[in-house]
Design an enzyme around this catalytic site. Structure first.
Site, PDB file in Angstrom:
ATOM      1  N   ASP A 169      -0.729  15.803   5.669  1.00  0.00           N
ATOM      2  CA  ASP A 169      -1.697  15.187   4.753  1.00  0.00           C
ATOM      3  C   ASP A 169      -3.004  15.980   4.815  1.00  0.00           C
ATOM      4  O   ASP A 169      -3.977  15.573   5.458  1.00  0.00           O
ATOM      5  CB  ASP A 169      -1.927  13.726   5.161  1.00  0.00           C
ATOM      6  CG  ASP A 169      -2.873  13.002   4.203  1.00  0.00           C
ATOM      7  OD1 ASP A 169      -2.979  13.430   3.044  1.00  0.00           O
ATOM      8  OD2 ASP A 169      -3.493  12.011   4.635  1.00  0.00           O
ATOM      9  N   ARG A 203     -13.679   4.582   0.040  1.00  0.00           N
ATOM     10  CA  ARG A 203     -13.501   4.903   1.462  1.00  0.00           C
ATOM     11  C   ARG A 203     -14.596   5.867   1.892  1.00  0.00           C
ATOM     12  O   ARG A 203     -14.844   6.884   1.227  1.00  0.00           O
ATOM     13  CB  ARG A 203     -12.127   5.531   1.688  1.00  0.00           C
ATOM     14  CG  ARG A 203     -11.981   6.146   3.076  1.00  0.00           C
ATOM     15  CD  ARG A 203     -10.602   6.669   3.330  1.00  0.00           C
ATOM     16  NE  ARG A 203     -10.626   7.779   4.268  1.00  0.00           N
ATOM     17  CZ  ARG A 203      -9.541   8.368   4.782  1.00  0.00           C
ATOM     18  NH1 ARG A 203      -8.342   7.942   4.429  1.00  0.00           N
ATOM     19  NH2 ARG A 203      -9.660   9.387   5.610  1.00  0.00           N
ATOM     20  N   CYS A 206      -7.228  13.986   8.216  1.00  0.00           N
ATOM     21  CA  CYS A 206      -6.932  12.612   8.607  1.00  0.00           C
ATOM     22  C   CYS A 206      -8.207  11.941   9.097  1.00  0.00           C
ATOM     23  O   CYS A 206      -9.005  12.554   9.830  1.00  0.00           O
ATOM     24  CB  CYS A 206      -5.874  12.596   9.711  1.00  0.00           C
ATOM     25  SG  CYS A 206      -5.622  10.975  10.463  1.00  0.00           S
ATOM     26  N   GLU A 257     -12.044   8.668  -1.537  1.00  0.00           N
ATOM     27  CA  GLU A 257     -12.856   8.915  -0.354  1.00  0.00           C
ATOM     28  C   GLU A 257     -13.929   9.967  -0.575  1.00  0.00           C
ATOM     29  O   GLU A 257     -13.914  10.699  -1.569  1.00  0.00           O
ATOM     30  CB  GLU A 257     -11.962   9.328   0.808  1.00  0.00           C
ATOM     31  CG  GLU A 257     -11.208  10.622   0.594  1.00  0.00           C
ATOM     32  CD  GLU A 257     -10.014  10.758   1.530  1.00  0.00           C
ATOM     33  OE1 GLU A 257     -10.001  11.733   2.309  1.00  0.00           O
ATOM     34  OE2 GLU A 257      -9.104   9.905   1.480  1.00  0.00           O
ATOM     35  N   TYR A 311       0.828  -1.208   0.000  1.00  0.00           N
ATOM     36  CA  TYR A 311       0.000   0.000   0.000  1.00  0.00           C
ATOM     37  C   TYR A 311       0.860   1.255   0.000  1.00  0.00           C
ATOM     38  O   TYR A 311       1.880   1.316   0.693  1.00  0.00           O
ATOM     39  CB  TYR A 311      -0.866  -0.024   1.259  1.00  0.00           C
ATOM     40  CG  TYR A 311      -1.731   1.194   1.493  1.00  0.00           C
ATOM     41  CD1 TYR A 311      -2.789   1.494   0.640  1.00  0.00           C
ATOM     42  CD2 TYR A 311      -1.523   2.025   2.592  1.00  0.00           C
ATOM     43  CE1 TYR A 311      -3.604   2.596   0.874  1.00  0.00           C
ATOM     44  CE2 TYR A 311      -2.333   3.123   2.840  1.00  0.00           C
ATOM     45  CZ  TYR A 311      -3.377   3.404   1.974  1.00  0.00           C
ATOM     46  OH  TYR A 311      -4.187   4.488   2.200  1.00  0.00           O
ATOM     47  N   ASP A 353      -3.613   5.150  -2.298  1.00  0.00           N
ATOM     48  CA  ASP A 353      -4.525   6.139  -1.727  1.00  0.00           C
ATOM     49  C   ASP A 353      -4.545   7.360  -2.649  1.00  0.00           C
ATOM     50  O   ASP A 353      -3.523   8.018  -2.841  1.00  0.00           O
ATOM     51  CB  ASP A 353      -4.010   6.512  -0.340  1.00  0.00           C
ATOM     52  CG  ASP A 353      -4.792   7.623   0.345  1.00  0.00           C
ATOM     53  OD1 ASP A 353      -5.802   8.074  -0.211  1.00  0.00           O
ATOM     54  OD2 ASP A 353      -4.371   8.021   1.447  1.00  0.00           O
ATOM     55  N   HIS A 365      -8.059   3.479  -3.587  1.00  0.00           N
ATOM     56  CA  HIS A 365      -9.269   3.839  -2.847  1.00  0.00           C
ATOM     57  C   HIS A 365      -9.416   5.350  -2.913  1.00  0.00           C
ATOM     58  O   HIS A 365      -8.448   6.098  -2.861  1.00  0.00           O
ATOM     59  CB  HIS A 365      -9.282   3.305  -1.415  1.00  0.00           C
ATOM     60  CG  HIS A 365      -8.273   3.896  -0.481  1.00  0.00           C
ATOM     61  ND1 HIS A 365      -8.369   5.171   0.038  1.00  0.00           N
ATOM     62  CD2 HIS A 365      -7.149   3.373   0.057  1.00  0.00           C
ATOM     63  CE1 HIS A 365      -7.358   5.408   0.844  1.00  0.00           C
ATOM     64  NE2 HIS A 365      -6.579   4.337   0.863  1.00  0.00           N
ATOM     65  N   GLU A 399     -13.795   3.802   7.298  1.00  0.00           N
ATOM     66  CA  GLU A 399     -12.762   4.484   8.077  1.00  0.00           C
ATOM     67  C   GLU A 399     -13.242   4.845   9.478  1.00  0.00           C
ATOM     68  O   GLU A 399     -14.391   5.270   9.677  1.00  0.00           O
ATOM     69  CB  GLU A 399     -12.304   5.746   7.342  1.00  0.00           C
ATOM     70  CG  GLU A 399     -11.261   6.573   8.076  1.00  0.00           C
ATOM     71  CD  GLU A 399      -9.920   5.875   8.259  1.00  0.00           C
ATOM     72  OE1 GLU A 399      -9.906   4.757   8.820  1.00  0.00           O
ATOM     73  OE2 GLU A 399      -8.886   6.458   7.866  1.00  0.00           O
ATOM     74  N   ASN A 419      -8.974  -0.350   8.640  1.00  0.00           N
ATOM     75  CA  ASN A 419      -7.716   0.384   8.700  1.00  0.00           C
ATOM     76  C   ASN A 419      -7.162   0.316  10.119  1.00  0.00           C
ATOM     77  O   ASN A 419      -7.570   1.070  10.994  1.00  0.00           O
ATOM     78  CB  ASN A 419      -7.949   1.837   8.276  1.00  0.00           C
ATOM     79  CG  ASN A 419      -6.679   2.653   8.269  1.00  0.00           C
ATOM     80  OD1 ASN A 419      -5.574   2.112   8.232  1.00  0.00           O
ATOM     81  ND2 ASN A 419      -6.819   3.965   8.315  1.00  0.00           N
ATOM     82  N   ASP A 449      -6.770   9.934  -2.184  1.00  0.00           N
ATOM     83  CA  ASP A 449      -7.509  10.998  -1.492  1.00  0.00           C
ATOM     84  C   ASP A 449      -8.888  11.191  -2.145  1.00  0.00           C
ATOM     85  O   ASP A 449      -9.664  10.258  -2.230  1.00  0.00           O
ATOM     86  CB  ASP A 449      -6.704  12.293  -1.482  1.00  0.00           C
ATOM     87  CG  ASP A 449      -5.450  12.188  -0.631  1.00  0.00           C
ATOM     88  OD1 ASP A 449      -5.377  11.289   0.215  1.00  0.00           O
ATOM     89  OD2 ASP A 449      -4.526  13.009  -0.819  1.00  0.00           O
TER      90      ASP A 449
END
Length: 296
Positions: free
Chosen positions: A61, A161, A126, A118, A46, A88, A116, A191, A213, A90
């Site tokens: 992030d 996600r 986060c 989101e 990942y 990821d 993924h 999540e 996760n 985002d």
């Protein structure tokens, strides 16, 4: 081999999902860590958005990272590792579904196996911190449809996600999960769902695998694989475990060199030269050089 068609990265990821349940997916911060994960037997790896931001760029992030930043790390990892890579992305790197399409096509071209995406707004947070804001269910569905439309490899895996549990509660989150599955998601990334018993509800509602996760210092306990399997979880993510350990170790070495004037007191904590050479295939490269360029 002549006449044989190589399996796509997406197909390798799907095979790993079907053959190892729950599938453990470990975060790798760079190509070297990918080789280490491969060497101990993991089936999938990942690339975390937070890892790219903190590890490659030294920034938080918070939606600052670009697609190009991520692709640099993706390409470096996929060049050397045989393991399928989940990435990821985002919120898709842009405000339009056209940005999402570009992201998907670019990832496949770079060798990624899965992504993924989101349902937070572009200025994301986060998943284990407060202050998250969501886009509408309909907007996230559009993002997922764009992913499916842009998929040039039919086996490429698309994960949805959802950060809705902390914002809207279980019932609304399950409604989102069902809509995301109907839009084409291959798995649901639920999540920051602290209650392990709730994962089965996502599986029952959607009929597709659910990812847990298990990040450190977050809202979820460090459940083991057997506990998560019993809870119906199909994929387990450890996004930054090795990164955090490596950072702690590096800080310790720097402190000792600065204080002691030598690294000999922390030598026992280091990877040896032979261990490094083994993980990166140093002697295989050297042998190849000798075979190709040895003097006649």
């Amino acid at each position: 081999m002549s006449g044989m068609k190589m399996k796509s990265s997406g197909l390798l990821f799907r095979e790993a999902m079907s053959e190892e349940c729950p599938l453990q997916i470990v975060g790798v911060i760079n190509a070297n860590h990918a080789l280490l994960a491969e060497g101990v037997g993991f089936r999938a790896i990942y690339l975390s958005g937070g890892g790219v931001a903190a590890g490659s760029l030294g920034i938080p992030d918070l939606g600052i990272t670009t697609l190009e930043d991520v692709l640099v790390d993706v390409e470096r990892i996929t060049r050397v590792s045989k393991l399928p890579l989940l990435v990821d992305v985002d919120t898709g790197f842009g405000s339009s579904v056209l940005n999402v399409e570009r992201t998907v096509k670019s990832l496949i071209k770079a060798g990624a196996a899965a992504l993924h995406i989101e349902d937070q707004v572009s200025s994301k947070r986060c998943g284990h911190l407060p202050g998250k804001e969501l886009v509408s269910k309909e907007e996230m569905v559009d993002r997922l449809r764009a992913c499916v439309y842009a998929r040039t490899d039919k086996h490429f895996v698309i994960g949805a996600r959802t950060d809705a549990y902390a914002v809207e509660g279980l019932e609304k989150t399950l409604e989102r999960a069902v809509a995301y599955k109907e839009a084409g998601a291959d798995f649901i990334f639920a999540e920051a769902v602290e209650d392990i018993t709730l994962y089965k509800k996502f599986v029952e509602a959607t009929g597709i695998p659910v990812l847990a996760n298990i990040t450190e210092f977050g809202r979820i306990e460090m459940y083991n694989t057997e506990e998560l399997k019993q809870a119906g979880v199909g994929l387990i993510l450890y996004p930054l475990s090795a990164f955090r350990a490596a950072n702690k170790a590096a800080r310790n070495v720097y402190e000792h060199i600065r204080k002691d004037g030598t690294q000999k007191n922390v030598l026992h904590t280091m990877q040896t030269r032979e261990e490094l050479y083994d993980s990166i295939g140093y002697y295989e490269y050297e042998k190849k050089l000798d075979q190709l360029y040895k003097k006649q």
